[in-house]
Design a protein around this motif. Structure first.
Motif, mmCIF file in Angstrom:
data_model
loop_
_atom_site.group_PDB
_atom_site.id
_atom_site.type_symbol
_atom_site.label_atom_id
_atom_site.label_comp_id
_atom_site.label_asym_id
_atom_site.label_seq_id
_atom_site.Cartn_x
_atom_site.Cartn_y
_atom_site.Cartn_z
ATOM 1 N N MET A 1 79.895 164.192 89.474
ATOM 2 C CA MET A 1 79.662 163.786 88.108
ATOM 3 C C MET A 1 78.223 164.153 87.722
ATOM 4 O O MET A 1 77.280 163.794 88.419
ATOM 5 N N PRO A 2 78.027 164.901 86.634
ATOM 6 C CA PRO A 2 76.674 165.296 86.255
ATOM 7 C C PRO A 2 75.832 164.101 85.834
ATOM 8 O O PRO A 2 76.349 163.084 85.373
ATOM 9 N N GLY A 3 74.513 164.242 85.996
ATOM 10 C CA GLY A 3 73.608 163.175 85.615
ATOM 11 C C GLY A 3 73.528 163.026 84.103
ATOM 12 O O GLY A 3 73.952 163.893 83.340
ATOM 13 N N LYS A 4 72.980 161.916 83.685
ATOM 14 C CA LYS A 4 72.812 161.626 82.265
ATOM 15 C C LYS A 4 71.441 162.132 81.796
ATOM 16 O O LYS A 4 70.540 162.356 82.588
ATOM 17 N N LYS A 5 71.320 162.274 80.499
ATOM 18 C CA LYS A 5 70.053 162.663 79.892
ATOM 19 C C LYS A 5 69.411 161.407 79.320
ATOM 20 O O LYS A 5 69.974 160.767 78.429
ATOM 21 N N LEU A 6 68.241 161.041 79.859
ATOM 22 C CA LEU A 6 67.588 159.788 79.515
ATOM 23 C C LEU A 6 66.275 160.041 78.780
ATOM 24 O O LEU A 6 65.568 161.005 79.061
ATOM 25 N N LEU A 7 65.956 159.152 77.864
ATOM 26 C CA LEU A 7 64.700 159.216 77.128
ATOM 27 C C LEU A 7 63.832 158.041 77.542
ATOM 28 O O LEU A 7 64.309 156.901 77.617
ATOM 29 N N MET A 8 62.561 158.302 77.806
ATOM 30 C CA MET A 8 61.600 157.249 78.153
ATOM 31 C C MET A 8 60.453 157.308 77.138
ATOM 32 O O MET A 8 59.858 158.371 76.940
ATOM 33 N N ILE A 9 60.178 156.181 76.492
ATOM 34 C CA ILE A 9 59.067 156.114 75.543
ATOM 35 C C ILE A 9 57.878 155.448 76.234
ATOM 36 O O ILE A 9 57.972 154.305 76.683
ATOM 37 N N VAL A 10 56.779 156.193 76.330
ATOM 38 C CA VAL A 10 55.574 155.699 77.003
ATOM 39 C C VAL A 10 54.390 155.792 76.044
ATOM 40 O O VAL A 10 54.489 156.391 74.970
ATOM 41 N N GLY A 11 53.267 155.213 76.461
ATOM 42 C CA GLY A 11 52.054 155.284 75.659
ATOM 43 C C GLY A 11 50.840 155.003 76.516
ATOM 44 O O GLY A 11 50.956 154.613 77.688
ATOM 45 N N ASP A 12 49.675 155.215 75.934
ATOM 46 C CA ASP A 12 48.441 154.980 76.679
ATOM 47 C C ASP A 12 48.362 153.536 77.171
ATOM 48 O O ASP A 12 48.655 152.592 76.438
ATOM 49 N N PHE A 13 48.008 153.422 78.431
ATOM 50 C CA PHE A 13 47.867 152.153 79.143
ATOM 51 C C PHE A 13 49.180 151.396 79.283
ATOM 52 O O PHE A 13 49.205 150.170 79.407
ATOM 53 N N GLY A 14 50.282 152.155 79.303
ATOM 54 C CA GLY A 14 51.529 151.605 79.803
ATOM 55 C C GLY A 14 51.349 151.303 81.277
ATOM 56 O O GLY A 14 50.482 151.884 81.951
ATOM 57 N N GLU A 15 52.143 150.395 81.812
ATOM 58 C CA GLU A 15 51.993 149.984 83.213
ATOM 59 C C GLU A 15 52.399 151.134 84.133
ATOM 60 O O GLU A 15 53.483 151.681 84.028
ATOM 61 N N ASP A 16 51.500 151.490 85.040
ATOM 62 C CA ASP A 16 51.659 152.643 85.920
ATOM 63 C C ASP A 16 52.980 152.635 86.689
ATOM 64 O O ASP A 16 53.752 153.599 86.625
ATOM 65 N N TYR A 17 53.252 151.567 87.432
ATOM 66 C CA TYR A 17 54.470 151.492 88.231
ATOM 67 C C TYR A 17 55.713 151.506 87.346
ATOM 68 O O TYR A 17 56.743 152.068 87.701
ATOM 69 N N GLU A 18 55.615 150.861 86.191
ATOM 70 C CA GLU A 18 56.785 150.755 85.311
ATOM 71 C C GLU A 18 57.101 152.068 84.607
ATOM 72 O O GLU A 18 58.205 152.233 84.067
ATOM 73 N N ILE A 19 56.146 152.995 84.618
ATOM 74 C CA ILE A 19 56.406 154.349 84.141
ATOM 75 C C ILE A 19 56.821 155.235 85.308
ATOM 76 O O ILE A 19 57.888 155.850 85.297
ATOM 77 N N MET A 20 55.974 155.317 86.327
ATOM 78 C CA MET A 20 56.167 156.263 87.427
ATOM 79 C C MET A 20 57.432 155.994 88.244
ATOM 80 O O MET A 20 58.184 156.924 88.545
ATOM 81 N N VAL A 21 57.666 154.743 88.612
ATOM 82 C CA VAL A 21 58.782 154.446 89.515
ATOM 83 C C VAL A 21 60.136 154.759 88.876
ATOM 84 O O VAL A 21 60.927 155.515 89.446
ATOM 85 N N PRO A 22 60.459 154.238 87.680
ATOM 86 C CA PRO A 22 61.759 154.605 87.117
ATOM 87 C C PRO A 22 61.855 156.085 86.760
ATOM 88 O O PRO A 22 62.926 156.692 86.911
ATOM 89 N N PHE A 23 60.751 156.685 86.310
ATOM 90 C CA PHE A 23 60.759 158.114 85.985
ATOM 91 C C PHE A 23 61.192 158.926 87.196
ATOM 92 O O PHE A 23 62.049 159.803 87.099
ATOM 93 N N GLN A 24 60.637 158.611 88.364
ATOM 94 C CA GLN A 24 60.971 159.346 89.578
ATOM 95 C C GLN A 24 62.321 158.921 90.168
ATOM 96 O O GLN A 24 63.122 159.760 90.579
ATOM 97 N N ALA A 25 62.585 157.624 90.186
ATOM 98 C CA ALA A 25 63.822 157.125 90.793
ATOM 99 C C ALA A 25 65.056 157.615 90.049
ATOM 100 O O ALA A 25 66.067 157.985 90.665
ATOM 101 N N LEU A 26 65.003 157.619 88.729
ATOM 102 C CA LEU A 26 66.161 158.055 87.942
ATOM 103 C C LEU A 26 66.420 159.544 88.123
ATOM 104 O O LEU A 26 67.572 159.987 88.155
ATOM 105 N N GLN A 27 65.348 160.319 88.294
ATOM 106 C CA GLN A 27 65.533 161.740 88.594
ATOM 107 C C GLN A 27 66.076 161.945 90.006
ATOM 108 O O GLN A 27 66.886 162.843 90.241
ATOM 109 N N ALA A 28 65.638 161.101 90.933
ATOM 110 C CA ALA A 28 66.065 161.243 92.328
ATOM 111 C C ALA A 28 67.572 161.073 92.498
ATOM 112 O O ALA A 28 68.157 161.629 93.426
ATOM 113 N N VAL A 29 68.202 160.310 91.599
ATOM 114 C CA VAL A 29 69.655 160.121 91.689
ATOM 115 C C VAL A 29 70.411 161.049 90.733
ATOM 116 O O VAL A 29 71.586 160.862 90.485
ATOM 117 N N GLY A 30 69.704 162.049 90.191
ATOM 118 C CA GLY A 30 70.380 163.094 89.446
ATOM 119 C C GLY A 30 70.319 163.048 87.935
ATOM 120 O O GLY A 30 70.946 163.879 87.265
#
Length: 197
Positions: A1-30
């Motif tokens: 099953m192909p992966g989904k196309k997801l949009l993430m809205i970020v901004g200056d001084f967004g929380e580092d882990y809350e941006i980086m971790v889901p950004f990478q984890a969601l890509q890691a599962v396709g």
């Protein structure tokens, strides 16, 4: 099953882990993830902040990383995306004042597409009027914001229809897991093969 196309809205001084971790984890599962910020283009960066919990009455904030955006906010069409991710940190405080951000959030909610929001992202959800009548989690100091927007505050990770919310980056495992369930993501764990086999 192909992966989904997801949009993430970020901004200056967004929380580092809350941006980086889901950004990478969601890509890691396709899944494919586009990270955007109003008034910035793909390749530009936002500065992140690390919120740490050290026994004080609230979090301690320190400078994080420069996070590269993958697309230009002005060029995206929310109709092209299957789901939305909104990290927390200080960014939601100002992002909620952009009409185009509110319109994007309302598009995903009106179309019943999955929305994952964590920590201070509830400020954007409240501004977009998508909390009323729903159970919603957020950073504990935002309990009154959730209730003021007509929601029921939940002290943990919760899924209410298409909306998956968590308190802070300490909830990542359960928050991302519940979001993957709402996305319909199936992960097949095959036995690992080592070089010695």
């Amino acid at each position: 099953m192909p992966g989904k196309k997801l949009l993430m809205i970020v901004g200056d001084f967004g929380e580092d882990y809350e941006i980086m971790v889901p950004f990478q984890a969601l890509q890691a599962v396709g899944h494919e993830v586009d990270a955007v910020c109003p008034d910035k283009d793909g390749g530009d960066t936002v500065k992140t902040a690390i919120h740490d919990f050290r026994g004080d009455q609230t979090y301690l904030e320190t400078r994080g990383h420069d996070f590269a955006l993958t697309a230009s906010f002005d060029d995206i069409d929310p109709a092209d995306y299957d789901a939305l991710v909104i990290p927390g940190g200080r960014a939601p405080e100002y992002l909620r004042n952009y009409d185009e951000v509110i319109e994007v959030v309302q598009h995903f909610d009106n179309e019943n597409k999955p929305i994952a929001a964590i920590c201070h992202a509830a400020q954007i959800l409240a501004a977009a009027d998508v909390i009323e009548g729903r159970t919603c989690s957020a950073y504990s100091a935002l309990k009154s914001d959730v209730e003021g927007a007509g929601g029921e505050y939940y002290d943990g990770v919760t899924t209410d229809g298409n909306l998956v919310t968590g308190r802070d980056w300490g909830d990542h495992v359960e928050w991302i897991s519940q979001f993957l369930d709402v996305l319909g993501t199936n992960i097949d764990h095959e036995e690992a093969v080592t070089a010695d086999d």
